[in-house]
Design a protein around this motif. Structure first.
Motif, short mmCIF file in Angstrom:
data_model
loop_
_atom_site.label_atom_id
_atom_site.label_comp_id
_atom_site.label_asym_id
_atom_site.label_seq_id
_atom_site.Cartn_x
_atom_site.Cartn_y
_atom_site.Cartn_z
N VAL A 138 35.26 -24.10 -27.15
CA VAL A 138 36.10 -23.94 -25.97
C VAL A 138 36.37 -25.34 -25.42
N ARG A 139 37.63 -25.66 -25.23
CA ARG A 139 37.99 -26.98 -24.71
C ARG A 139 38.47 -26.84 -23.27
N ILE A 140 37.83 -27.60 -22.37
CA ILE A 140 38.19 -27.60 -20.96
C ILE A 140 38.36 -29.05 -20.53
N GLY A 141 39.58 -29.41 -20.17
CA GLY A 141 39.84 -30.79 -19.79
C GLY A 141 39.54 -31.72 -20.95
N GLY A 142 38.73 -32.72 -20.69
CA GLY A 142 38.38 -33.67 -21.75
C GLY A 142 37.10 -33.33 -22.46
N THR A 143 36.54 -32.13 -22.24
CA THR A 143 35.26 -31.75 -22.84
C THR A 143 35.43 -30.57 -23.78
N ALA B 126 27.89 -20.40 -17.73
CA ALA B 126 29.21 -21.05 -17.69
C ALA B 126 29.35 -21.89 -16.43
N ALA B 127 28.91 -21.35 -15.30
CA ALA B 127 28.98 -22.09 -14.04
C ALA B 127 28.12 -23.35 -14.09
N GLN B 128 26.95 -23.25 -14.69
CA GLN B 128 26.06 -24.41 -14.80
C GLN B 128 26.69 -25.50 -15.68
N LEU B 129 27.30 -25.09 -16.77
CA LEU B 129 27.96 -26.06 -17.65
C LEU B 129 29.09 -26.79 -16.90
N LEU B 130 29.90 -26.02 -16.20
CA LEU B 130 31.03 -26.63 -15.48
C LEU B 130 30.54 -27.49 -14.31
N ALA B 131 29.48 -27.05 -13.63
CA ALA B 131 28.94 -27.83 -12.52
C ALA B 131 28.35 -29.15 -13.02
N ASN B 132 27.68 -29.11 -14.17
CA ASN B 132 27.12 -30.33 -14.74
C ASN B 132 28.21 -31.31 -15.16
N ILE B 133 29.31 -30.76 -15.66
CA ILE B 133 30.44 -31.62 -16.03
C ILE B 133 30.99 -32.33 -14.78
N GLN B 134 31.13 -31.56 -13.70
CA GLN B 134 31.65 -32.14 -12.46
C GLN B 134 30.72 -33.19 -11.88
N PRO C 167 32.05 -23.79 -9.39
CA PRO C 167 30.87 -23.49 -10.21
C PRO C 167 29.56 -23.54 -9.43
N ALA C 168 29.40 -24.52 -8.54
CA ALA C 168 28.16 -24.64 -7.78
C ALA C 168 27.95 -23.43 -6.88
N ALA C 169 29.02 -22.99 -6.21
CA ALA C 169 28.92 -21.82 -5.33
C ALA C 169 28.63 -20.56 -6.14
N GLU C 170 29.24 -20.45 -7.31
CA GLU C 170 28.99 -19.28 -8.17
C GLU C 170 27.54 -19.25 -8.63
N SER C 171 26.98 -20.41 -8.96
CA SER C 171 25.57 -20.48 -9.35
C SER C 171 24.68 -20.01 -8.21
N ARG C 172 24.98 -20.48 -7.00
CA ARG C 172 24.17 -20.09 -5.84
C ARG C 172 24.26 -18.59 -5.59
N ARG C 173 25.45 -18.04 -5.77
CA ARG C 173 25.61 -16.59 -5.56
C ARG C 173 24.77 -15.79 -6.53
N LEU C 174 24.76 -16.22 -7.79
CA LEU C 174 24.02 -15.49 -8.82
C LEU C 174 22.52 -15.75 -8.76
#
Length: 400
Positions: A13-18, A203-211, A243-250
């Protein structure tokens, strides 16, 4: 694409430059370990992510950490039930290790060691197992929760060999889901917190770590159970706005219902009212009701401690404590019984060291002092609870 034994899948899966390379593994396949090592050694990745939370990572990389467990603090803080559940689930995984000569999580361990060898960041992206278990428990209606408990006890007494059906689930799914499926297969209410939520959380953790990364990773290898591939790929492709807010929700645990807190006090009020009515009619009836309360409640709690093979002092203490603690919901008979067991037979270093191996066989729960103390807590609690309601019905029947 699939590996040679069709138990490992790779999706990108390609998202932005990752570019995220999702590597799905089978937890009982030696080929999966080889596939992980092959992917890491290709040298195409600048970050590794694994399907682990901090506590599972600690258990995997430092198996001796259990020796530091403060058993009294676990009992005092009300975490004994969670520890029992974790050990029971771990017993299933230990049977897998014994049957296939593969340590559960060996493919994740290979990814971690490979990342360290290449000096790559290793992200732990799974949700804490304690949070997942709590969300599983709260997601099931209260009238179905006893089935989880009875299934858990059944898993302790189940066969030593893992069936062919279990193996197929492991090849296609998730270790935690497969462990639960020993006693909760096919439950949509379990699937949601066990799999779907964790797909989105990872998925949220991966995206949050990228940010949060100072330098955006170019290529991330994500090692997960094959059962997470489709859900994780879909969650990444759909995107998550925050992503960070989604992680906190879950990570939030749904609040407890009020009635489990209120019900014990209602029972106490009924029992004390029954005593008052009994003595109001005659002292003889009043003392008969008190005697029934002590005998039924104390006997069943002591029976629970005896079934756990508690020390004789523990059995006697359980009989004395149960009628009193049942009238004070702030302290449980199981805690008192386990505390007496701890003082009577203190666990040795070897009991902590051999705990995981001991609970893999149901007989080991009674041989290991740590596990036996937890059983004393569990069985004494159940005995006291049964005694409270049986004695209550007895008192009401006497008055009516």
């Amino acid at each position: 694409m699939a590996s040679n034994d069709d138990t490992t899948l790779i999706r990108t899966v390609r998202i932005g430059g990752t570019t995220f390379t999702l590597l799905g593994t089978a937890h009982v396949s030696p080929q999966s370990i080889a596939d992980v090592r092959r992917e890491v050694d290709r040298g195409d990745y600048d970050t590794i992510a694994v399907e682990l939370c901090d506590s599972r990572y600690q258990n995997l990389m430092d198996p001796q950490a259990v020796e530091q467990m403060d058993l009294f603090e676990i009992l005092r803080s009300g975490k004994a039930g969670m520890v029992i559940a974790s050990l029971a689930l771990g017993a299933y995984q230990q049977r897998l290790a014994d049957q296939f000569d593969i340590r559960p999580g060996a493919e994740l361990e290979a990814a971690i060691h490979g990342g360290r060898r290449r000096r790559l960041p290793v992200w732990r992206i799974d949700r804490d197992i304690g949070t997942t278990l709590k969300r599983v428990y709260r997601n099931v209606p209260w009238w179905q929760r006893p089935s989880l408990f009875t299934g858990l006890i059944g898993s302790l007494l189940s066969r030593d060999q893992v069936s062919a059906d279990d193996i197929e689930r492991l090849k296609q799914g998730d270790m935690l889901e497969s462990t639960f499926s020993e006693f909760a297969a096919g439950s949509a209410r379990l699937f949601e917190p066990l799999i779907s939520e964790r797909d989105r959380y990872m998925a949220a953790q991966l995206l949050a770590n990228i940010q949060a990364a100072e330098t955006t990773p170019r290529s991330v290898l994500v090692v997960v159970g094959a059962g997470h591939l489709s859900g994780l790929e879909q969650a990444l492709s759909d995107g998550i706005d925050d992503p960070a807010a989604e992680s906190r929700r879950l990570e939030q645990v749904p609040p407890r219902s009020r009635w489990p807190k209120v019900l014990p006090w209602v029972v106490v009020a009924i029992i004390l009212t029954g005593f008052a009515i009994g003595f109001g009619r005659s002292s003889e009836l009043g003392w008969q009701l008190v005697g029934d309360w002590v005998l039924i409640n104390g006997s069943l709690c002591a029976l629970g401690a005896a079934l756990a093979r508690g020390h004789p002092f523990t059995v006697i203490g359980s009989f004395v404590a149960a009628p009193l603690t049942s009238l004070n919901p702030t302290i449980g008979a199981g805690f008192v019984a386990a505390a007496i067991e701890l003082m009577s037979r203190r666990p040795r270093v070897e009991d902590f060291r051999g705990l995981r191996e001991a609970v893999a066989d149901w007989r080991g729960w009674w041989r290991n002092r740590v596990a036996r103390t937890l059983l004393v807590f569990l069985f004494a609690t159940l005995g006291s609870a049964a005694g409270t309601y049986l004695a209550g019905f007895r008192i009401i029947g006497q008055l009516v």
